[in-house]
Scaffold this motif. Sequence first.
Motif, PDB file in Angstrom:
ATOM      1  N   LEU A 177       0.833  -1.200   0.000  1.00  0.00           N
ATOM      2  CA  LEU A 177       0.000   0.000   0.000  1.00  0.00           C
ATOM      3  C   LEU A 177       0.871   1.254   0.000  1.00  0.00           C
ATOM      4  O   LEU A 177       0.572   2.234  -0.705  1.00  0.00           O
ATOM      5  N   GLU A 178       1.934   1.237   0.782  1.00  0.00           N
ATOM      6  CA  GLU A 178       2.839   2.391   0.829  1.00  0.00           C
ATOM      7  C   GLU A 178       3.496   2.642  -0.526  1.00  0.00           C
ATOM      8  O   GLU A 178       3.823   3.781  -0.865  1.00  0.00           O
TER       9      GLU A 178
ATOM     10  N   LEU B 239      -4.979  -4.208  11.436  1.00  0.00           N
ATOM     11  CA  LEU B 239      -4.260  -3.547  10.343  1.00  0.00           C
ATOM     12  C   LEU B 239      -3.603  -2.250  10.824  1.00  0.00           C
ATOM     13  O   LEU B 239      -2.452  -1.953  10.480  1.00  0.00           O
ATOM     14  N   GLU B 240      -4.320  -1.517  11.641  1.00  0.00           N
ATOM     15  CA  GLU B 240      -3.761  -0.265  12.176  1.00  0.00           C
ATOM     16  C   GLU B 240      -2.584  -0.540  13.107  1.00  0.00           C
ATOM     17  O   GLU B 240      -1.664   0.275  13.195  1.00  0.00           O
ATOM     18  N   SER B 241      -2.604  -1.683  13.788  1.00  0.00           N
ATOM     19  CA  SER B 241      -1.534  -2.005  14.742  1.00  0.00           C
ATOM     20  C   SER B 241      -0.182  -2.209  14.064  1.00  0.00           C
ATOM     21  O   SER B 241       0.857  -2.106  14.705  1.00  0.00           O
ATOM     22  N   VAL B 242      -0.195  -2.530  12.755  1.00  0.00           N
ATOM     23  CA  VAL B 242       1.075  -2.671  12.034  1.00  0.00           C
ATOM     24  C   VAL B 242       1.403  -1.403  11.240  1.00  0.00           C
ATOM     25  O   VAL B 242       2.325  -1.407  10.412  1.00  0.00           O
TER      26      VAL B 242
ATOM     27  N   ASP C 228      -2.630   2.901   7.545  1.00  0.00           N
ATOM     28  CA  ASP C 228      -3.632   3.965   7.670  1.00  0.00           C
ATOM     29  C   ASP C 228      -4.896   3.484   6.957  1.00  0.00           C
ATOM     30  O   ASP C 228      -5.132   3.783   5.784  1.00  0.00           O
ATOM     31  N   VAL C 229      -5.709   2.724   7.669  1.00  0.00           N
ATOM     32  CA  VAL C 229      -6.832   2.007   7.077  1.00  0.00           C
ATOM     33  C   VAL C 229      -7.810   2.963   6.400  1.00  0.00           C
ATOM     34  O   VAL C 229      -8.215   2.750   5.245  1.00  0.00           O
TER      35      VAL C 229
ATOM     36  N   LEU D 293      -8.697   2.773   2.398  1.00  0.00           N
ATOM     37  CA  LEU D 293     -10.051   2.394   2.001  1.00  0.00           C
ATOM     38  C   LEU D 293     -10.709   3.517   1.202  1.00  0.00           C
ATOM     39  O   LEU D 293     -11.384   3.273   0.199  1.00  0.00           O
ATOM     40  N   GLU D 294     -10.510   4.755   1.654  1.00  0.00           N
ATOM     41  CA  GLU D 294     -11.095   5.906   0.952  1.00  0.00           C
ATOM     42  C   GLU D 294     -10.504   6.054  -0.456  1.00  0.00           C
ATOM     43  O   GLU D 294     -11.219   6.341  -1.415  1.00  0.00           O
TER      44      GLU D 294
END
Length: 249
Positions: free
Chosen positions: A45-46, A67-70, A73-74, A78-79
């Motif tokens: 994603l990055e 997902l946020e814990s790793v 930026d969910v 998603l947006e």
Amino acid sequence: MTNLGIPQLDKIIGDIEKGSLIALIERDPRSLGSLISLLVTKRKLEEGHLVALLNKSLPLPVLLNRLESVGIDVDRYLESGHLAILDVFDSYYEVKYDIPGVFYVKGGIQEGAYLQKSVKEILNIKKEWMRRGLIGENTELWGINYKLSDYLDIFSEYGLIKIIETTSEIRFVHEAYTKYPKGTNIWIFSGNNQTIINLLYRRADYVIETRSILTEEGIKRELYLIKMPKMGRIKRFTYQIKGNEFRII
């Protein structure tokens, strides 16, 4: 060609042909093998690539927290559409969250019809990526199947075997894969069901296995590279995951 985006693993595995199937066998949860797939998700994603995550394990709010814990930026992904989630877990329990980028298997989950329904949603995800103009010449598509082993709680062992076998066949004929680019897939299986693991060994292009051992110094985590193209002997490494970083020790 592509890679996992985790530098120390990429040095070992090298380039991966796009469209490959990677089986990640987590022999025990303490080995944190499934976490590696989330680190791959983060890196891809990055890098601006596209990830479809098939959630079979957790209620959606719990998955989003994981997902946020790793460090993902969910909400942002998603947006933007770069992250899409096919929420099989909540589809099974007929729960639906009004969150952009989350897709559901419509009409319930039955063993005989599930696969066709889920592939239809994969097609819808790719159509949405195309509509947004996100699929470019150098864009990688990734499918993270988190976790295949949880099919055993939804279907029988026989049902899971049929899904694995049929999925391989569908990827050659369904328009989700013939009219749109094929993704590189990571299938996570947690546990020791040797029948399923043997089937994954046969079907996958790459097989990575993680195990853990309790020692006086703490938990020792081991990664085994068991199968890859042109591979010789099995390779074994000891590794750590600290924060969001994977490293071989």
